[in-house]
Design a protein around this motif. Structure first.
Motif, PDB file in Angstrom:
ATOM      1  N   GLU A  33     -18.946  26.314-161.203  1.00 32.51           N
ATOM      2  CA  GLU A  33     -19.320  27.178-160.081  1.00 32.51           C
ATOM      3  C   GLU A  33     -19.445  26.384-158.780  1.00 32.51           C
ATOM      4  O   GLU A  33     -19.123  26.886-157.706  1.00 32.51           O
ATOM      5  CB  GLU A  33     -20.651  27.899-160.340  1.00 32.51           C
ATOM      6  CG  GLU A  33     -20.556  29.052-161.318  1.00 32.51           C
ATOM      7  CD  GLU A  33     -20.772  28.628-162.758  1.00 32.51           C
ATOM      8  OE1 GLU A  33     -20.903  27.401-163.009  1.00 32.51           O
ATOM      9  OE2 GLU A  33     -20.798  29.511-163.635  1.00 32.51           O
ATOM     10  N   SER A 301     -31.886  32.483-155.605  1.00 36.85           N
ATOM     11  CA  SER A 301     -31.855  31.365-156.560  1.00 36.85           C
ATOM     12  C   SER A 301     -30.440  31.079-157.042  1.00 36.85           C
ATOM     13  O   SER A 301     -29.526  31.876-156.847  1.00 36.85           O
ATOM     14  CB  SER A 301     -32.749  31.685-157.759  1.00 36.85           C
ATOM     15  OG  SER A 301     -32.266  32.842-158.412  1.00 36.85           O
ATOM     16  N   GLY A 302     -30.279  29.919-157.663  1.00 33.65           N
ATOM     17  CA  GLY A 302     -29.037  29.552-158.339  1.00 33.65           C
ATOM     18  C   GLY A 302     -27.835  29.404-157.422  1.00 33.65           C
ATOM     19  O   GLY A 302     -27.958  29.073-156.246  1.00 33.65           O
ATOM     20  N   ASP A 303     -26.653  29.678-157.989  1.00 39.50           N
ATOM     21  CA  ASP A 303     -25.396  29.541-157.242  1.00 39.50           C
ATOM     22  C   ASP A 303     -25.338  30.523-156.073  1.00 39.50           C
ATOM     23  O   ASP A 303     -24.731  30.231-155.037  1.00 39.50           O
ATOM     24  CB  ASP A 303     -24.193  29.789-158.165  1.00 39.50           C
ATOM     25  CG  ASP A 303     -24.090  28.729-159.255  1.00 39.50           C
ATOM     26  OD1 ASP A 303     -24.239  27.539-158.931  1.00 39.50           O
ATOM     27  OD2 ASP A 303     -23.875  29.100-160.426  1.00 39.50           O
ATOM     28  N   ASN A 306     -27.219  28.876-153.314  1.00 42.56           N
ATOM     29  CA  ASN A 306     -26.452  27.752-152.774  1.00 42.56           C
ATOM     30  C   ASN A 306     -25.326  28.230-151.862  1.00 42.56           C
ATOM     31  O   ASN A 306     -25.040  27.613-150.829  1.00 42.56           O
ATOM     32  CB  ASN A 306     -25.879  26.893-153.904  1.00 42.56           C
ATOM     33  CG  ASN A 306     -26.987  26.214-154.694  1.00 42.56           C
ATOM     34  OD1 ASN A 306     -28.106  26.085-154.200  1.00 42.56           O
ATOM     35  ND2 ASN A 306     -26.697  25.801-155.923  1.00 42.56           N
TER      36      ASN A 306
END
Length: 317
Positions: A33, A301-303, A306
């Motif tokens: 990812e 949160s998470g990908d 990002n």
């Protein structure tokens, strides 16, 4: 004019190389990812379209379908949005807003109040092209009253140009008579004046209105109107004052309070990333206690997080 976006075209761009990198990131067991989100947020939308073509040429497969097959949830939504050409993205959002269960007024308000005249014209043409339908008729069939009238006026994308010095005072007077001064509200006056004058002209009218009444235009709209019409009038006024400030506020309220309005967050972050995200971040910092970056940090949160942080382009706390 220099772009005020956080996402810029990559200088030494090679569509085939990028297509291969994405293919490799999705091939075999598990998906990388990080490669996907780093690559796609560091290319312009026009470059992403070239990557999509190269991917099809090299592998005979549709990149967006492959991405959908490998990713999920909000991360998938934001990546697919990044892969969509801007006008197509707006057209798809409007179509879903009208054709889904119930009408998503928020999407209609946001897009039609904030886009430039030429973008609106392109949207109308692309909608006809993609769906063989008339956007104006579809919106008219799905909305009503003064809310509908103002949406239709905005769809015409034919605001007056420049500042009409002779009508600043009379416009302010007309708005005062239509709202604060009378019992009940003459919504049609608000719709006609706010829908047809240029942003520069309206800013002068708002100043004259303040001098005349002691109220900001927004305060009077809050008091004198309600529902979808109120939301649309407020959006039109805020966009006349500053489109980046309007989007800073939209992002703030998408994340403030219980639960995040991820659809709005994705829509704004993606559609403004190459337009005016630098200005939106600056306005956000000016208007609210946190930076946009820190609110995204705390709210996602998470990908998915990002990706949004890369679109935000670093912290400016």
């Amino acid at each position: 004019m220099a772009s005020r976006g956080t996402v810029k075209a990559s200088a030494n761009f090679n569509a085939n190389q990028d297509a291969e990198a994405l293919y490799k990131a999705m091939k075999g067991l598990g998906t990388d990812e990080d490669v996907i989100l780093q690559l796609l947020t560091s290319r312009s939308n026009a470059q992403r379209q070239q990557i999509k073509s190269a991917y099809k040429t090299l592998h005979g497969k549709d990149l967006i379908n492959d991405l959908k097959g490998e990713l999920g949830g909000k991360f998938e939504t934001v990546i697919v949005a990044l892969m969509t050409p801007p006008i197509t993205y707006d057209v798809t959002l409007l179509r879903n807003a009208i054709k889904g269960a119930g009408t998503d007024e928020k999407v209609l308000v946001e897009i039609l109040a904030s886009r430039k005249a030429q973008q609106i014209k392109d949207i109308v043409a692309a909608y006809r092209e993609d769906y063989d339908d008339n956007l104006e008729e579809d919106i008219a069939g799905d909305t009503s009253g003064h809310f509908k009238r103002l949406l239709i006026i905005l769809l015409q994308a034919s605001r007056q140009q420049g500042i009409q010095e002779g009508t600043i005072e009379s416009d302010a007077q007309a708005l005062f008579k239509a709202g604060e001064e009378k019992f009940g509200t003459d919504e049609q006056q608000f719709v006609t004046i706010l829908g047809n004058r240029s942003a520069e002209h309206l800013r002068k009218v708002f100043d004259a209105y303040m001098k005349l009444t002691g109220y900001e235009m927004e305060e009077s709209i809050q008091r004198e109107t309600s529902g979808g019409l109120r939301d649309l009038l407020l959006a039109v006024v805020k966009c006349a004052r500053s489109v980046p400030a309007y989007f800073a506020e939209t992002l703030y309220y998408a994340m403030k309070g219980a639960g995040t309005d991820d659809q709005t967050l994705i829509r704004v972050m993606v559609s403004r990333s190459e337009v005016d995200m630098l200005d939106i971040k600056r306005e956000f910092r000016r208007m609210f206690p946190n930076s946009l970056h820190s609110m995204i940090m705390g709210d996602t949160s998470g990908d998915y997080r990002n990706t949004l942080l890369l679109l935000c382009g670093g912290d400016d706390a």
